[in-house]
Design an enzyme around this catalytic site. Structure first.
Site, mmCIF file in Angstrom:
data_model
loop_
_atom_site.group_PDB
_atom_site.id
_atom_site.type_symbol
_atom_site.label_atom_id
_atom_site.label_comp_id
_atom_site.label_asym_id
_atom_site.label_seq_id
_atom_site.Cartn_x
_atom_site.Cartn_y
_atom_site.Cartn_z
ATOM 1 N N SER A 44 10.501 -6.559 -0.134
ATOM 2 C CA SER A 44 11.127 -5.347 -0.643
ATOM 3 C C SER A 44 12.590 -5.313 -0.228
ATOM 4 O O SER A 44 12.916 -5.426 0.953
ATOM 5 C CB SER A 44 10.422 -4.098 -0.085
ATOM 6 N N ASP A 75 0.062 11.788 -10.953
ATOM 7 C CA ASP A 75 1.212 10.933 -10.668
ATOM 8 C C ASP A 75 1.113 9.603 -11.395
ATOM 9 O O ASP A 75 2.043 9.172 -12.080
ATOM 10 C CB ASP A 75 1.340 10.691 -9.159
ATOM 11 N N TYR A 120 -2.978 17.531 2.508
ATOM 12 C CA TYR A 120 -3.346 17.327 1.101
ATOM 13 C C TYR A 120 -4.865 17.230 0.990
ATOM 14 O O TYR A 120 -5.495 17.893 0.163
ATOM 15 C CB TYR A 120 -2.681 16.055 0.583
#
Length: 388
Positions: free
Chosen positions: A67, A174, A224
């Site tokens: 990354s 999402d 959540y």
């Protein structure tokens, strides 16, 4: 951008073989928060911010990830024989989880990959960097291995991997928004049936402005899951007195008639948000189709109040950003967006007020919190795919 990423990929891994490019957007949800796992409606759109990927299939079973957002970590090497979540795997738990989920769903992946990733979505912003990465990997696997799979199925696999590999009990919104985005449109999605329609979001006199609080509280994942459990408890109590499958099946009037069946007061508040937010979302899309942006903005504001008071997923910093936004002439609506406990707000701001909005909200936020907010005047883009 693609040329730069391709050059970096070749420096890291060599230039031989077939190398492919991909892009997967982030998303912002205009209204309909925490309804997607309660059988309600959501109204997200894909952004032009997102996650870029370059990948090549290998002849062995090695998986190599790099990354450009975490360059100090270097190339993270693992294999198809080590698809087990672990703390030391860090960000690579997300791509590994998607590969694992593809295999669980019966798709054969017997060769490894060299992968380079670069994301333009701020981490922890609530703009779905994780779903963007998950769908990106799904598109890579579909393309590199010739897998016959639809984009909604890739979205569902992304959700499955996040639920079962990464341990966050998220809904489908999402991943679906990232996979199915369409330029200049938001997606009106019934999360219970996955029926959807595109609604044009062309605002000739206004802009969508995302404000990043630069704050992310650590309890977001656990809270959540708590909210989801609380909603499920409320549903079970309601099912004793009402013939419903999800909280999204109820109107506000039906909820008020049956709410006393919910034994726990906190669970009652969670259910109230889920029911009322679903109905707000339905009305907001109707208002948008009728070009009633003022009504859409009022519903956005009401959404924030409900998320703050009934679902309790806001936080001091986000509430400050929203309060500051509401004070400015030219702000049509403003609310928290994403899972909560930090991250971003989304605002619809009249064109001639955008500069003032950024100045006043930024200044007021710095004075009240000591944090520097970031502002993104965003465009709505297409969903994930191969970059030719």
């Amino acid at each position: 951008m693609q040329n730069k990423l391709m050059e970096t990929f070749k420096k890291l891994y060599g230039g031989e073989g077939e190398i492919h490019s991909y892009f997967s957007p982030g998303r912002v949800n205009l209204i309909g928060e925490h309804t997607d796992y309660n059988g309600g409606h959501v109204f997200p759109c894909a952004l032009t911010l997102g996650t870029y990927g370059i990948a090549r299939k290998r002849e062995d079973r090695k998986l190599r990830f790099y990354s450009m957002n975490f360059e100090k970590l270097g190339i993270v090497e693992t294999s198809l024989d080590d698809l087990v979540p672990s703390d030391k795997a860090g960000w690579t738990n997300y791509p590994k989880g998607v590969i694992w989920a593809f295999q669980k769903k019966g798709f054969e992946i017997s060769q490894g990959m060299d992968v380079l990733i670069y994301g333009t979505i701020p981490n922890g912003s609530g703009l779905s960097s994780s779903a963007s990465l998950e769908v990106l990997i799904g598109v890579m696997l579909k393309d590199l291995f010739g897998i016959e799979i639809s984009m909604p199925e890739i979205a569902l696999i992304g959700q499955y991997s996040e639920n079962n590999y990464n341990g966050c009990n998220c809904g489908i919104m999402d991943q679906f928004a990232v996979a199915m985005g369409k330029k200049d449109c938001a997606i009106f999605l019934d999360t219970n049936t996955l029926k959807y329609e595109y609604a044009s979001v062309k605002l000739p006199d206004a802009k969508i402005v995302i404000t990043n609080s630069k704050v992310k509280h650590s309890l977001v994942d656990s809270a959540y899951n708590d909210r989801r459990n609380e909603s499920e408890k409320a549903l079970k109590d309601l099912q004793k007195v009402a013939d419903i499958d999800t909280l999204g099946d109820l109107t506000e009037e039906e909820f008020e008639a049956h709410k006393d069946a919910i034994s726990d007061e906190i669970c009652r508040k969670r259910a109230k948000h889920a029911v009322y937010e679903n109905q707000r979302t339905i009305r907001a899309v109707k208002a948008l189709k009728e070009n009633n942006i003022t009504e859409f903005g009022k519903l956005m504001n009401a959404s924030h109040v409900s998320l703050r008071d009934d679902y309790e997923v806001s936080c001091e910093e986000i509430d400050i950003l929203v309060d500051l936004a509401w004070e400015i002439d030219g702000v049509i609506g403003s609310r928290i967006t994403g899972g909560g406990f930090g991250g971003c707000t989304v605002s619809i701001v009249k064109n001639d007020a955008v500069d003032m909005f950024i100045e006043k909200v930024g200044q007021g936020y710095k004075e009240k919190t000591g944090h520097e907010a970031e502002f993104y005047v965003v465009e709505i883009g297409d969903g994930a795919g191969v970059v030719e």
